[in-house]
Design an enzyme around this catalytic site. Structure first.
Site, PDB file in Angstrom:
ATOM      1  N   LYS A 179     -61.188  71.960   8.385  1.00  0.00           N
ATOM      2  CA  LYS A 179     -62.661  71.139   7.698  1.00  0.00           C
ATOM      3  C   LYS A 179     -64.009  72.144   8.459  1.00  0.00           C
ATOM      4  O   LYS A 179     -65.038  72.452   7.757  1.00  0.00           O
ATOM      5  CB  LYS A 179     -62.192  69.984   7.282  1.00  0.00           C
ATOM      6  CG  LYS A 179     -61.781  69.063   6.697  1.00  0.00           C
ATOM      7  CD  LYS A 179     -61.332  68.072   5.846  1.00  0.00           C
ATOM      8  CE  LYS A 179     -61.392  67.332   7.670  1.00  0.00           C
ATOM      9  NZ  LYS A 179     -60.499  67.215   8.485  1.00  0.00           N
ATOM     10  N   ARG A 203     -59.334  66.618  21.903  1.00  0.00           N
ATOM     11  CA  ARG A 203     -60.530  65.771  21.961  1.00  0.00           C
ATOM     12  C   ARG A 203     -59.910  64.602  21.754  1.00  0.00           C
ATOM     13  O   ARG A 203     -58.658  64.116  21.845  1.00  0.00           O
ATOM     14  CB  ARG A 203     -60.797  65.595  19.892  1.00  0.00           C
ATOM     15  CG  ARG A 203     -62.524  65.026  19.681  1.00  0.00           C
ATOM     16  CD  ARG A 203     -62.807  65.453  18.702  1.00  0.00           C
ATOM     17  NE  ARG A 203     -62.252  65.041  17.856  1.00  0.00           N
ATOM     18  CZ  ARG A 203     -62.527  64.884  15.788  1.00  0.00           C
ATOM     19  NH1 ARG A 203     -63.175  65.752  15.483  1.00  0.00           N
ATOM     20  NH2 ARG A 203     -61.142  64.267  15.134  1.00  0.00           N
ATOM     21  N   ARG A 244     -63.086  59.834   1.814  1.00  0.00           N
ATOM     22  CA  ARG A 244     -61.613  59.620   2.589  1.00  0.00           C
ATOM     23  C   ARG A 244     -61.426  58.397   2.029  1.00  0.00           C
ATOM     24  O   ARG A 244     -59.702  58.474   1.859  1.00  0.00           O
ATOM     25  CB  ARG A 244     -61.427  59.268   4.357  1.00  0.00           C
ATOM     26  CG  ARG A 244     -61.693  60.639   4.304  1.00  0.00           C
ATOM     27  CD  ARG A 244     -61.436  60.255   6.215  1.00  0.00           C
ATOM     28  NE  ARG A 244     -60.680  60.975   7.475  1.00  0.00           N
ATOM     29  CZ  ARG A 244     -61.668  61.864   8.155  1.00  0.00           C
ATOM     30  NH1 ARG A 244     -62.830  62.071   7.758  1.00  0.00           N
ATOM     31  NH2 ARG A 244     -60.706  62.260   8.802  1.00  0.00           N
ATOM     32  N   ARG A 288     -53.538  59.224  11.670  1.00  0.00           N
ATOM     33  CA  ARG A 288     -54.522  60.028  10.858  1.00  0.00           C
ATOM     34  C   ARG A 288     -53.954  61.167  10.333  1.00  0.00           C
ATOM     35  O   ARG A 288     -54.203  61.023   9.370  1.00  0.00           O
ATOM     36  CB  ARG A 288     -55.519  60.729  12.283  1.00  0.00           C
ATOM     37  CG  ARG A 288     -56.140  60.428  13.048  1.00  0.00           C
ATOM     38  CD  ARG A 288     -56.549  61.263  14.056  1.00  0.00           C
ATOM     39  NE  ARG A 288     -57.749  62.435  13.498  1.00  0.00           N
ATOM     40  CZ  ARG A 288     -57.435  63.575  14.668  1.00  0.00           C
ATOM     41  NH1 ARG A 288     -56.723  63.712  16.165  1.00  0.00           N
ATOM     42  NH2 ARG A 288     -58.217  64.945  15.065  1.00  0.00           N
ATOM     43  N   ARG A 335     -56.759  71.416  20.958  1.00  0.00           N
ATOM     44  CA  ARG A 335     -58.216  71.466  20.621  1.00  0.00           C
ATOM     45  C   ARG A 335     -58.393  70.487  22.015  1.00  0.00           C
ATOM     46  O   ARG A 335     -59.471  69.688  22.893  1.00  0.00           O
ATOM     47  CB  ARG A 335     -58.797  71.039  19.390  1.00  0.00           C
ATOM     48  CG  ARG A 335     -60.158  70.135  19.326  1.00  0.00           C
ATOM     49  CD  ARG A 335     -60.556  69.851  18.383  1.00  0.00           C
ATOM     50  NE  ARG A 335     -59.951  69.179  17.688  1.00  0.00           N
ATOM     51  CZ  ARG A 335     -60.140  68.968  16.804  1.00  0.00           C
ATOM     52  NH1 ARG A 335     -60.985  68.417  16.042  1.00  0.00           N
ATOM     53  NH2 ARG A 335     -59.869  67.189  15.878  1.00  0.00           N
TER      54      ARG A 335
HETATM   55  P1  AP5 Z   1     -61.433  71.225  12.763  1.00  0.00           P
HETATM   56  O1  AP5 Z   1     -62.018  73.034  12.416  1.00  0.00           O
HETATM   57  O2  AP5 Z   1     -61.774  70.636  13.798  1.00  0.00           O
HETATM   58  O3  AP5 Z   1     -60.716  70.607  11.720  1.00  0.00           O
HETATM   59  P2  AP5 Z   1     -61.402  69.976  11.051  1.00  0.00           P
HETATM   60  O4  AP5 Z   1     -60.220  69.851   9.576  1.00  0.00           O
HETATM   61  O5  AP5 Z   1     -61.875  69.262  10.824  1.00  0.00           O
HETATM   62  O6  AP5 Z   1     -60.179  68.314  12.049  1.00  0.00           O
HETATM   63  P3  AP5 Z   1     -61.123  66.979  12.797  1.00  0.00           P
HETATM   64  O7  AP5 Z   1     -59.896  66.652  13.577  1.00  0.00           O
HETATM   65  O8  AP5 Z   1     -62.416  67.267  12.609  1.00  0.00           O
HETATM   66  O9  AP5 Z   1     -60.685  66.274  11.207  1.00  0.00           O
HETATM   67  P4  AP5 Z   1     -60.274  65.256  10.813  1.00  0.00           P
HETATM   68  O10 AP5 Z   1     -60.284  64.247   9.417  1.00  0.00           O
HETATM   69  O11 AP5 Z   1     -59.197  64.206  11.570  1.00  0.00           O
HETATM   70  O12 AP5 Z   1     -62.232  63.786  12.387  1.00  0.00           O
HETATM   71  P5  AP5 Z   1     -62.878  63.599  11.979  1.00  0.00           P
HETATM   72  O13 AP5 Z   1     -64.076  63.915  12.438  1.00  0.00           O
HETATM   73  O14 AP5 Z   1     -63.590  63.886  10.531  1.00  0.00           O
HETATM   74  O15 AP5 Z   1     -60.176  72.413  13.912  1.00  0.00           O
HETATM   75  C1  AP5 Z   1     -59.642  71.447  14.124  1.00  0.00           C
HETATM   76  C2  AP5 Z   1     -59.200  72.911  15.452  1.00  0.00           C
HETATM   77  O16 AP5 Z   1     -57.965  73.963  14.795  1.00  0.00           O
HETATM   78  C3  AP5 Z   1     -60.111  73.433  16.696  1.00  0.00           C
HETATM   79  O17 AP5 Z   1     -59.663  73.279  17.426  1.00  0.00           O
HETATM   80  C4  AP5 Z   1     -60.812  74.285  15.363  1.00  0.00           C
HETATM   81  O18 AP5 Z   1     -60.668  75.175  15.903  1.00  0.00           O
HETATM   82  C5  AP5 Z   1     -58.835  75.013  14.776  1.00  0.00           C
HETATM   83  N1  AP5 Z   1     -58.583  76.136  14.255  1.00  0.00           N
HETATM   84  C6  AP5 Z   1     -59.642  75.589  13.092  1.00  0.00           C
HETATM   85  N2  AP5 Z   1     -59.173  76.421  12.258  1.00  0.00           N
HETATM   86  C7  AP5 Z   1     -57.960  77.456  12.926  1.00  0.00           C
HETATM   87  C8  AP5 Z   1     -57.190  79.052  12.513  1.00  0.00           C
HETATM   88  N3  AP5 Z   1     -57.498  79.115  10.944  1.00  0.00           N
HETATM   89  N4  AP5 Z   1     -56.140  79.012  13.230  1.00  0.00           N
HETATM   90  C9  AP5 Z   1     -56.517  78.725  14.469  1.00  0.00           C
HETATM   91  N5  AP5 Z   1     -56.762  77.235  14.808  1.00  0.00           N
HETATM   92  C10 AP5 Z   1     -57.881  76.782  14.338  1.00  0.00           C
HETATM   93  O19 AP5 Z   1     -62.763  61.971  11.787  1.00  0.00           O
HETATM   94  C11 AP5 Z   1     -62.240  61.305  13.025  1.00  0.00           C
HETATM   95  C12 AP5 Z   1     -62.677  59.759  12.966  1.00  0.00           C
HETATM   96  O20 AP5 Z   1     -63.859  59.674  12.247  1.00  0.00           O
HETATM   97  C13 AP5 Z   1     -61.283  59.209  11.915  1.00  0.00           C
HETATM   98  O21 AP5 Z   1     -59.730  59.246  12.372  1.00  0.00           O
HETATM   99  C14 AP5 Z   1     -62.032  58.582  11.183  1.00  0.00           C
HETATM  100  O22 AP5 Z   1     -61.320  57.406  11.990  1.00  0.00           O
HETATM  101  C15 AP5 Z   1     -63.508  58.767  10.977  1.00  0.00           C
HETATM  102  N6  AP5 Z   1     -64.239  58.503  10.093  1.00  0.00           N
HETATM  103  C16 AP5 Z   1     -64.310  59.846   9.514  1.00  0.00           C
HETATM  104  N7  AP5 Z   1     -64.776  60.163   8.178  1.00  0.00           N
HETATM  105  C17 AP5 Z   1     -64.594  59.130   7.593  1.00  0.00           C
HETATM  106  C18 AP5 Z   1     -64.976  58.363   7.055  1.00  0.00           C
HETATM  107  N8  AP5 Z   1     -65.059  58.889   5.417  1.00  0.00           N
HETATM  108  N9  AP5 Z   1     -63.781  57.855   6.369  1.00  0.00           N
HETATM  109  C19 AP5 Z   1     -63.732  56.451   7.641  1.00  0.00           C
HETATM  110  N10 AP5 Z   1     -63.089  56.466   9.002  1.00  0.00           N
HETATM  111  C20 AP5 Z   1     -64.077  57.842   8.821  1.00  0.00           C
END
Ligand code: AP5
Length: 185
Positions: A14, A130, A89, A141, A128
């Site tokens: 995303k 993190r 979410r 997750r 990655r």
């Molecule tokens: P990336 O693009 O970062 O993927 P992403 O879908 O954005 O993954 P995230 O891990 O950031 O999503 P998430 O939903 O768990 O985390 P968020 O920060 O929203 O890609 C991932 C990796 O793959 C990268 O290294 C990238 O380079 C690589 N990659 C991407 N595309 C590729 C491809 N085509 N080929 C090869 N490699 C590729 O949320 C974190 C936490 O915050 C949640 O767990 C929750 O606790 C909280 N939170 C956030 N939003 C809310 C909400 N709305 N409500 C409640 N809690 C929330």
């Protein structure tokens, strides 16, 4: 005006795809995960509360995230379009978002349902590394996504155009699929 919502599992791409869209279409990128991590770095009360949930791979309580989103989406830069990365979410967040968007007179152009296999996702996240990218938290997750966030797609059925995108191949290849769909909206 392009107003997009991304719904997809952790690590599906995303954030990566949002960055490419932002560059091409110059619309605001609102990533709730990034905003929460910024609060953690700045040591705010919200950050302190959020961290305890994020470390376990649980969702941060709706009320906190909804208030944060509301403060962000009412900013002027969103008048030219926006994409939501990681929000809504839960059903509660989706319903609240509808009323916020109605009050601002914003319409959703499309919901992007972005998906990939669990194997691909786990591989990407472990590479990655993190803070919440360890095996145990990733598994939770993914579980939380299936039970609480995936059902949000049903909420948009019949309410907005849903674009399904398979996130396999290079980021550029995935983006080409998204761009083709966005340009035909
Ligand atoms: P990336 O693009 O970062 O993927 P992403 O879908 O954005 O993954 P995230 O891990 O950031 O999503 P998430 O939903 O768990 O985390 P968020 O920060 O929203 O890609 C991932 C990796 O793959 C990268 O290294 C990238 O380079 C690589 N990659 C991407 N595309 C590729 C491809 N085509 N080929 C090869 N490699 C590729 O949320 C974190 C936490 O915050 C949640 O767990 C929750 O606790 C909280 N939170 C956030 N939003 C809310 C909400 N709305 N409500 C409640 N809690 C929330």
């Amino acid at each position: 005006m392009l107003n997009i919502i991304f719904i997809g599992a952790p690590g599906v791409g995303k954030g990566t795809q949002s960055a490419l869209i932002e560059k091409d279409y110059s619309i605001a990128h609102i990533a709730t995960g990034d905003m929460l991590r910024e609060n953690i770095s700045n040591g705010t009360e919200l950050g302190k509360t959020a961290k305890s949930y994020m470390d376990k791979g649980e969702l941060v309580p709706d009320s906190l995230v909804i208030d944060m989103l509301k403060a962000r989406i009412t900013k002027d830069d969103c008048k030219n379009g926006f994409m939501l990365d990681g929000f809504p979410r839960t059903m509660e967040q989706a319903k609240e978002l509808s009323s916020i968007l109605d009050s601002l007179n914003y319409k959703i152009s499309a919901v992007i349902d972005i998906f990939a296999s669990e194997e691909i996702i786990i591989d990407r996240l472990l590479k990655r590394g993190r803070a919440d990218d360890n095996e145990e938290t990733i598994k939770n997750r993914l579980k939380v996504f299936e039970s609480q966030s995936k059902p949000v797609l049903d909420y948009y059925n019949g309410k907005a155009k849903i674009i399904k995108i398979e996130s396999v191949g290079t980021p550029e290849e995935v983006y080409a699929r998204i761009k083709k769909e966005l340009d035909s909206l």
